[in-house]
Motif scaffolding. Sequence first.
Motif, PDB file in Angstrom:
ATOM      1  N   PHE A  35      10.658 -34.715 -19.521  1.00 49.11           N
ATOM      2  CA  PHE A  35      10.420 -33.413 -20.145  1.00 49.11           C
ATOM      3  C   PHE A  35      11.560 -32.437 -19.917  1.00 49.11           C
ATOM      4  O   PHE A  35      11.882 -32.066 -18.797  1.00 49.11           O
ATOM      5  N   GLN A  36      12.176 -32.068 -20.990  1.00 47.09           N
ATOM      6  CA  GLN A  36      13.099 -30.955 -21.098  1.00 47.09           C
ATOM      7  C   GLN A  36      13.165 -30.650 -22.579  1.00 47.09           C
ATOM      8  O   GLN A  36      12.367 -31.200 -23.355  1.00 47.09           O
ATOM      9  N   ARG A  37      14.046 -29.787 -23.009  1.00 48.98           N
ATOM     10  CA  ARG A  37      14.113 -29.522 -24.456  1.00 48.98           C
ATOM     11  C   ARG A  37      14.392 -30.817 -25.223  1.00 48.98           C
ATOM     12  O   ARG A  37      13.734 -31.124 -26.217  1.00 48.98           O
ATOM     13  N   LYS A  38      15.340 -31.603 -24.749  1.00 49.88           N
ATOM     14  CA  LYS A  38      15.669 -32.871 -25.393  1.00 49.88           C
ATOM     15  C   LYS A  38      14.874 -33.976 -24.698  1.00 49.88           C
ATOM     16  O   LYS A  38      15.418 -34.809 -23.976  1.00 49.88           O
ATOM     17  N   PHE A  44       4.128 -45.838 -28.955  1.00 46.95           N
ATOM     18  CA  PHE A  44       5.297 -45.232 -29.586  1.00 46.95           C
ATOM     19  C   PHE A  44       6.278 -44.735 -28.536  1.00 46.95           C
ATOM     20  O   PHE A  44       5.920 -44.473 -27.388  1.00 46.95           O
ATOM     21  N   MET A  45       7.537 -44.614 -28.960  1.00 53.77           N
ATOM     22  CA  MET A  45       8.555 -43.945 -28.163  1.00 53.77           C
ATOM     23  C   MET A  45       9.261 -42.944 -29.069  1.00 53.77           C
ATOM     24  O   MET A  45       9.680 -43.282 -30.174  1.00 53.77           O
ATOM     25  N   VAL A  46       9.334 -41.695 -28.610  1.00 55.81           N
ATOM     26  CA  VAL A  46       9.959 -40.619 -29.378  1.00 55.81           C
ATOM     27  C   VAL A  46      11.109 -40.037 -28.579  1.00 55.81           C
ATOM     28  O   VAL A  46      11.012 -39.847 -27.355  1.00 55.81           O
ATOM     29  N   SER A  47      12.216 -39.737 -29.276  1.00 53.24           N
ATOM     30  CA  SER A  47      13.356 -39.048 -28.684  1.00 53.24           C
ATOM     31  C   SER A  47      13.565 -37.722 -29.395  1.00 53.24           C
ATOM     32  O   SER A  47      13.535 -37.649 -30.627  1.00 53.24           O
ATOM     33  N   ASN A  48      13.772 -36.665 -28.600  1.00 58.06           N
ATOM     34  CA  ASN A  48      14.111 -35.364 -29.174  1.00 58.06           C
ATOM     35  C   ASN A  48      15.572 -35.025 -28.888  1.00 58.06           C
ATOM     36  O   ASN A  48      15.950 -33.861 -28.821  1.00 58.06           O
ATOM     37  N   LYS A  49      16.393 -36.046 -28.755  1.00 60.37           N
ATOM     38  CA  LYS A  49      17.797 -35.847 -28.417  1.00 60.37           C
ATOM     39  C   LYS A  49      18.494 -34.964 -29.441  1.00 60.37           C
ATOM     40  O   LYS A  49      19.371 -34.164 -29.113  1.00 60.37           O
ATOM     41  N   THR A  50      18.130 -35.084 -30.704  1.00 57.31           N
ATOM     42  CA  THR A  50      18.778 -34.323 -31.771  1.00 57.31           C
ATOM     43  C   THR A  50      18.042 -33.027 -32.096  1.00 57.31           C
ATOM     44  O   THR A  50      18.317 -32.394 -33.106  1.00 57.31           O
ATOM     45  N   ASP A  51      17.092 -32.631 -31.236  1.00 57.72           N
ATOM     46  CA  ASP A  51      16.246 -31.458 -31.475  1.00 57.72           C
ATOM     47  C   ASP A  51      15.328 -31.641 -32.672  1.00 57.72           C
ATOM     48  O   ASP A  51      14.741 -30.676 -33.165  1.00 57.72           O
ATOM     49  N   MET A 109      19.791 -37.943 -21.353  1.00 54.13           N
ATOM     50  CA  MET A 109      19.205 -36.671 -20.945  1.00 54.13           C
ATOM     51  C   MET A 109      20.280 -35.577 -20.883  1.00 54.13           C
ATOM     52  O   MET A 109      21.425 -35.845 -20.540  1.00 54.13           O
ATOM     53  N   GLU A 110      19.880 -34.370 -21.208  1.00 54.84           N
ATOM     54  CA  GLU A 110      20.824 -33.258 -21.257  1.00 54.84           C
ATOM     55  C   GLU A 110      20.158 -31.997 -20.727  1.00 54.84           C
ATOM     56  O   GLU A 110      19.082 -31.621 -21.182  1.00 54.84           O
ATOM     57  N   TYR A 111      20.810 -31.363 -19.775  1.00 58.04           N
ATOM     58  CA  TYR A 111      20.315 -30.093 -19.224  1.00 58.04           C
ATOM     59  C   TYR A 111      20.679 -28.980 -20.194  1.00 58.04           C
ATOM     60  O   TYR A 111      21.854 -28.717 -20.454  1.00 58.04           O
ATOM     61  N   THR A 112      19.675 -28.329 -20.749  1.00 62.67           N
ATOM     62  CA  THR A 112      19.927 -27.187 -21.622  1.00 62.67           C
ATOM     63  C   THR A 112      19.691 -25.903 -20.839  1.00 62.67           C
ATOM     64  O   THR A 112      18.763 -25.811 -20.037  1.00 62.67           O
ATOM     65  N   LEU A 113      20.531 -24.909 -21.099  1.00 68.35           N
ATOM     66  CA  LEU A 113      20.472 -23.682 -20.325  1.00 68.35           C
ATOM     67  C   LEU A 113      19.366 -22.759 -20.808  1.00 68.35           C
ATOM     68  O   LEU A 113      18.219 -22.866 -20.388  1.00 68.35           O
ATOM     69  N   MET A 114      19.689 -21.851 -21.696  1.00 69.26           N
ATOM     70  CA  MET A 114      18.725 -20.818 -22.038  1.00 69.26           C
ATOM     71  C   MET A 114      17.488 -21.375 -22.740  1.00 69.26           C
ATOM     72  O   MET A 114      16.442 -20.737 -22.767  1.00 69.26           O
ATOM     73  N   GLU A 115      17.581 -22.579 -23.310  1.00 73.87           N
ATOM     74  CA  GLU A 115      16.416 -23.129 -24.002  1.00 73.87           C
ATOM     75  C   GLU A 115      15.318 -23.538 -23.027  1.00 73.87           C
ATOM     76  O   GLU A 115      14.145 -23.280 -23.253  1.00 73.87           O
ATOM     77  N   HIS A 116      15.689 -24.238 -21.923  1.00 80.48           N
ATOM     78  CA  HIS A 116      14.680 -24.630 -20.927  1.00 80.48           C
ATOM     79  C   HIS A 116      15.098 -24.259 -19.513  1.00 80.48           C
ATOM     80  O   HIS A 116      14.268 -23.896 -18.695  1.00 80.48           O
ATOM     81  N   PHE A 117      16.393 -24.418 -19.192  1.00 78.75           N
ATOM     82  CA  PHE A 117      16.922 -23.957 -17.909  1.00 78.75           C
ATOM     83  C   PHE A 117      16.265 -24.645 -16.728  1.00 78.75           C
ATOM     84  O   PHE A 117      16.080 -24.049 -15.681  1.00 78.75           O
TER      85      PHE A 117
END
Length: 522
Positions: free
Chosen positions: A406-409, A425-432, A482-490
């Motif tokens: 769990f993070q934005r992506k 199922f497997m879902v990726s939100n890598k591309t938002d 995985m990617e750490y997003t700042l202001m979106e989830h921080f």
Amino acid sequence: MKKLLVVTALLFISASFSTIIAQATKAQNPIIFADVPDISMIRVGDTYYMSSTTMHMNPGVPIMKSKDLVNWEMVNYAYDTLANIDQANLKNGKSEYGRGSWASCIRYHNNTYYVSTFSGTTHKTYIYSTPDIEKGPWNLITIDAQYHDHSIFFDDDGKIYIIWGVRKLMIAELKDDLSGIKEGTDRVLIEDANAPAGKNVGLGEGSQLFKVNGKYYLFNICWPQGGMRTVVIHRADNINGPWEGRIGFMDQGVAQGGIIDTPDSRWFAYLFQDHGSVGRIPYLVPVKWEDGWPIIGVDGKVPETLDLPASKGLIPNIVNNDEFDRKDGESALPMVWQWNHNPDNSLWSLTERKGFLRLKTGRIDSLFLKSKNTLTQRTFGPVCSGSTLLDVSNMKEGDYAGLTAFQRKFGQVGVKLINGQKQLFMVSNKTDKPTELQSIPLAQNNVYLKIECDFRNKIDIAKFFYSLDGKDWRQIGGELKMEYTLMEHFMGYRFGLFNYATKNTGGYADFDYFHISDQISE
């Protein structure tokens, strides 16, 4: 000659073995390889307490306890929920991702503990106080102003100060009951906190104020252009100045925090490092004093090992397994758990089916990030896995349930009920844009789910698995970078258990357990 070579080899092996033994009996940096950012720390007698930031997660402002600065355990939270507003309740399309409550300050004065924070959602400052930091109860003071990255300071003359701001740092006296600022006392403390680092320098925040041997020391973080996160220290003989500043530490981006002493008069700086998708992880760095200045580091560097007891691991005191089987008198949820935003407590249960966490649906949500009652724990490094056994017998058409990184992506592995058919199922939100990478028909009601996270060398890869019998695990979908997003989830990535409805309410999913491990399959 052969004897000399043998002796030399034995000495080398012995020295190497001694080094390994020494490392195994000493603390290692980072002291917590998990998302515990914006740390503030105190020592009361021989016990240390630390507060941190968990943003949009509830309960909020975690309080941790340690006897040795290395092995920490969760003991409390400052609040259950911060505010009953649409953003905190994920209502009407609003959220507080990336906001919630930010950097806290922990203090001890006149037998009372104080923990304060501020919120970019409500634009208020909150001061919690209690005589018993581990058991409470907490008293709350709300100030109708947002004091960014503030530090509260109880001076020897009875005055109480608050310092806050970014680059231009402000100071004011607080009223005796801490209910607000004394009129006419607010002023500029330091015009440019970044000045010691030169020009083209960002930030200038994270204020933490200390008094040592009659002198005042103010710690902040700056970020020179093209450089790294850097500690800046200002010193003064009087809180009104003049203030003298210098760069306090610059190595590996380990910065932002303060200093703490031990009962045997040693000093350490507690700082943290942005460490990719696992989040912001705490470090301890030795401090020595020279000419009235704290000198941080060993030859200016972060040491790999510390002359402190070795870590016993993050399980069970920071993260932990949960069989969801409660005995009388036990808390419904151990402190390792936090909800994404404010939970709806009518839609989860540990009693309706003994030994199971039941997540029920009570509204329609079009997207996972908008859904209620995702229950989370931290991931941790260098590697970790989270797994669960899910019973989908009572899901309804359009329901989605399972396990998430769990993070934005985010990434998800779980079960959906579509056109009357259950599908893995497997879902990726890598591309938002949530993208289903694979779905498989499911002909049974119980399925095992697992996510493995690899943070070694910031590889930041998550893999998703399922099993029909708990023994034969199969990967599903693709890897998530995985990617750490700042202001979106921080926040660093978390494991999360979820169940939400897209068509009908009233269904539910039962989770038999959650297991967490520091091992993954290679």
